[in-house]
Design a protein around this motif. Sequence first.
Motif, short mmCIF file in Angstrom:
data_model
loop_
_atom_site.label_atom_id
_atom_site.label_comp_id
_atom_site.label_asym_id
_atom_site.label_seq_id
_atom_site.Cartn_x
_atom_site.Cartn_y
_atom_site.Cartn_z
N ASP A 185 33.63 22.84 -22.05
CA ASP A 185 32.86 23.47 -23.11
C ASP A 185 32.81 22.57 -24.32
OD1 ASP A 185 32.46 25.66 -21.59
OD2 ASP A 185 33.70 27.03 -22.75
N TYR A 237 36.20 31.59 -30.50
CA TYR A 237 36.40 30.86 -29.24
C TYR A 237 37.88 30.52 -29.10
CZ TYR A 237 35.78 27.25 -25.69
OH TYR A 237 35.86 26.51 -24.55
N SER A 239 41.12 28.86 -26.87
CA SER A 239 41.35 27.77 -25.93
C SER A 239 42.83 27.44 -25.86
CB SER A 239 40.57 26.53 -26.41
OG SER A 239 41.04 25.39 -25.75
N ILE A 241 45.66 24.73 -24.73
CA ILE A 241 45.79 23.29 -24.51
C ILE A 241 47.15 22.98 -23.94
CG2 ILE A 241 45.58 21.03 -25.56
CD1 ILE A 241 44.37 22.46 -27.97
N GLY A 242 47.18 21.96 -23.09
CA GLY A 242 48.47 21.51 -22.56
C GLY A 242 48.78 22.29 -21.35
N LEU B 86 46.22 16.84 -27.50
CA LEU B 86 46.21 17.77 -28.61
C LEU B 86 45.32 17.31 -29.75
CD1 LEU B 86 49.93 18.84 -28.75
CD2 LEU B 86 47.98 20.07 -27.87
N PHE B 89 40.45 16.95 -29.74
CA PHE B 89 39.51 18.04 -29.99
C PHE B 89 38.89 17.98 -31.38
CE2 PHE B 89 42.47 19.45 -26.78
CZ PHE B 89 41.58 19.75 -25.78
N ALA B 181 54.58 21.07 -26.70
CA ALA B 181 54.15 20.95 -25.31
C ALA B 181 52.80 21.61 -25.07
CB ALA B 181 55.20 21.57 -24.39
N SER B 182 52.46 22.59 -25.85
CA SER B 182 51.18 23.27 -25.64
C SER B 182 50.73 23.92 -26.93
CB SER B 182 51.30 24.33 -24.54
OG SER B 182 52.18 25.35 -24.96
N ALA B 183 49.51 24.37 -26.94
CA ALA B 183 48.99 24.99 -28.16
C ALA B 183 47.84 25.92 -27.80
CB ALA B 183 48.51 23.92 -29.13
N GLU B 184 47.57 26.81 -28.71
CA GLU B 184 46.40 27.68 -28.55
C GLU B 184 45.53 27.52 -29.77
OE1 GLU B 184 47.30 31.75 -27.79
OE2 GLU B 184 48.46 31.25 -26.01
N ASP B 185 44.28 27.25 -29.53
CA ASP B 185 43.33 27.11 -30.62
C ASP B 185 42.38 28.30 -30.65
OD1 ASP B 185 44.43 24.74 -31.28
OD2 ASP B 185 42.72 23.49 -30.76
N GLU B 186 41.94 28.60 -31.83
CA GLU B 186 40.93 29.63 -31.96
C GLU B 186 39.91 29.12 -32.96
OE1 GLU B 186 42.97 33.34 -31.68
OE2 GLU B 186 41.20 34.41 -32.42
N VAL B 187 38.69 28.99 -32.49
CA VAL B 187 37.64 28.41 -33.32
C VAL B 187 36.71 29.50 -33.81
CG1 VAL B 187 35.68 26.83 -33.37
CG2 VAL B 187 37.70 26.27 -32.00
N GLU B 212 42.22 27.72 -35.92
CA GLU B 212 43.59 28.21 -36.10
C GLU B 212 44.38 27.85 -34.87
OE1 GLU B 212 42.82 32.27 -38.59
OE2 GLU B 212 41.83 31.98 -36.68
N ARG B 213 45.51 27.21 -35.09
CA ARG B 213 46.28 26.74 -33.95
C ARG B 213 47.72 27.23 -34.02
NH1 ARG B 213 46.68 20.51 -32.33
NH2 ARG B 213 44.72 21.15 -31.34
N SER B 239 36.58 21.27 -24.98
CA SER B 239 37.64 21.98 -24.29
C SER B 239 37.42 21.95 -22.79
CB SER B 239 37.67 23.44 -24.78
OG SER B 239 38.45 24.22 -23.91
#
Lengths: 242, 242
Positions: A185, A237, A239, A241-242, B86, B89, B181-187, B212-213, B239
């Motif tokens: 995306d 949106y 998403s 990651i990782g 990471l 993006f 190690a990981s993350a969550e994004d919100e656009v 927002e991460r 993504s």
Amino acid sequence: MVEMNLQADARLPAYLRLRDELAARIAAGEWRTDEALPSDNRLARDGDLSVGTVRKAVQMLVDEGLLERRQGSGTYLRKPAFNATLFRFFQMRDSGSGQSIPSSRLLSRELMTAPAAIADVLGTDEVIRIERLRDFADRPFLSEDIYIPVRLFPGFETIPESEIGPLLYPVYLDRFEVFVASAEDEVSFATADETTASRLGIATGDAIAVIERTAYSLNGTPVEWRVARGPADRFRYRSRIG
Amino acid sequence: MVEMNLQADARLPAYLRLRDELAARIAAGEWRTDEALPSDNRLARDGDLSVGTVRKAVQMLVDEGLLERRQGSGTYLRKPAFNATLFRFFQMRDSGSGQSIPSSRLLSRELMTAPAAIADVLGTDEVIRIERLRDFADRPFLSEDIYIPVRLFPGFETIPESEIGPLLYPVYLDRFEVFVASAEDEVSFATADETTASRLGIATGDAIAVIERTAYSLNGTPVEWRVARGPADRFRYRSRIG
DNA sequence: AATTCCAAGTTATATATAGAACTGGTTGAC
DNA sequence: GTCAACCAGTTCTATATATAACTTGGAATT
């Protein structure tokens, strides 16, 4: 991509050969989502392999999201959880509790020659374009233009609309044996042109979010390109990651 | 961070216990990226396990992207590719060929009590807030507010700015042994308030993209929350799904 | 000096086996 | 009819072992 190979059996390790064979049989529709595949022991006997080797092959397909193992029961073809993955990214902000799938209306389907940029992605310019509008909470919130290769989806444009649900990927799978395994995306921002504005019920020049998606089958072949547009102020949106 | 899980050893299978132990030792910095971990055989002897069990544990960490196996040589700690995952993006649309990392300026660092919503995510309200501005092509393009728990990053606010590079996650790892190690994004999209507008050099009310991460460590603990804002018309978020 | 060869150590593949944990159905007792 | 016990079949965990494929470094050869 490098998986087009019919000669796959060159001298790959046994577990890879078995994985490929199973993937092919799955793609050929040999099993449904509610019936178990042959057990590990059975596959081991049939293929003259040890159980450990079989488990390694099956585990690969589990990791790829194709299969699902249920201890004590069997190994099953996984029902693609479109909601949980490819779809949830289009949830709207103010949905509250609603996990509901937005309804969708097909506006048009037609055979056409794809624009150069799209033909480039899909590897062919003979495509079917689908225009679709999705509603949520009784308001249109997403206008989509979807392009799929005629080669992979022959006759899609003639399927009765009643047989096409709110989600396309299950249709791809059930009727054309095309499994959408991954996607890319790209989210950006723009202003609405006249067509988009009238579809979404907003004013020309209003802010919109644009999601361009390329969807890929198991072997990495692009099977769909789409662009979705929605009002920017209602858009969110998500998403991982990782 | 050293051993969040004292109770982890409840009655998990051996391969999971070993995986957890290795993950902890990696997080504690026991090995560098250029030296091999103990071999499968060695780990098997030390842990009184069979090689198969050891391989299963190590393979998990490989799948998680932590380790890298080189046949004939050994198993190595993988160099985290922050650029490739990471970070990428946040590439801008018109970058052309520039793969360069944007420069960044720290505007402020201060101990504070986190707003309820952020305290909720991080599990504590004692945080350090970092305000940061990133430039690209000689223009500011991203204004960030970053919140990290004091408990995990004691003294972060006193680190000389010269020792903080353009990327924070390597600093987290090197100085605090916190591995993101990981993350969550919100656009989403919004309009610029006065502060944001002045930082970005745009007009109040202009459209901005908001990312927002929430970032997580290996064991799933949230270790950072940030919000980044940039001019919407220059923004593009990529993504990969599935 | 350069190349070849060898040996030790490593990961990768594969087999065989055993028991634990779990599922789904059948049987039997009440 | 209900419930418990049992059973066959399945996946899951774990061990032990053997061989292949590969890497690295040093020894031997040219």
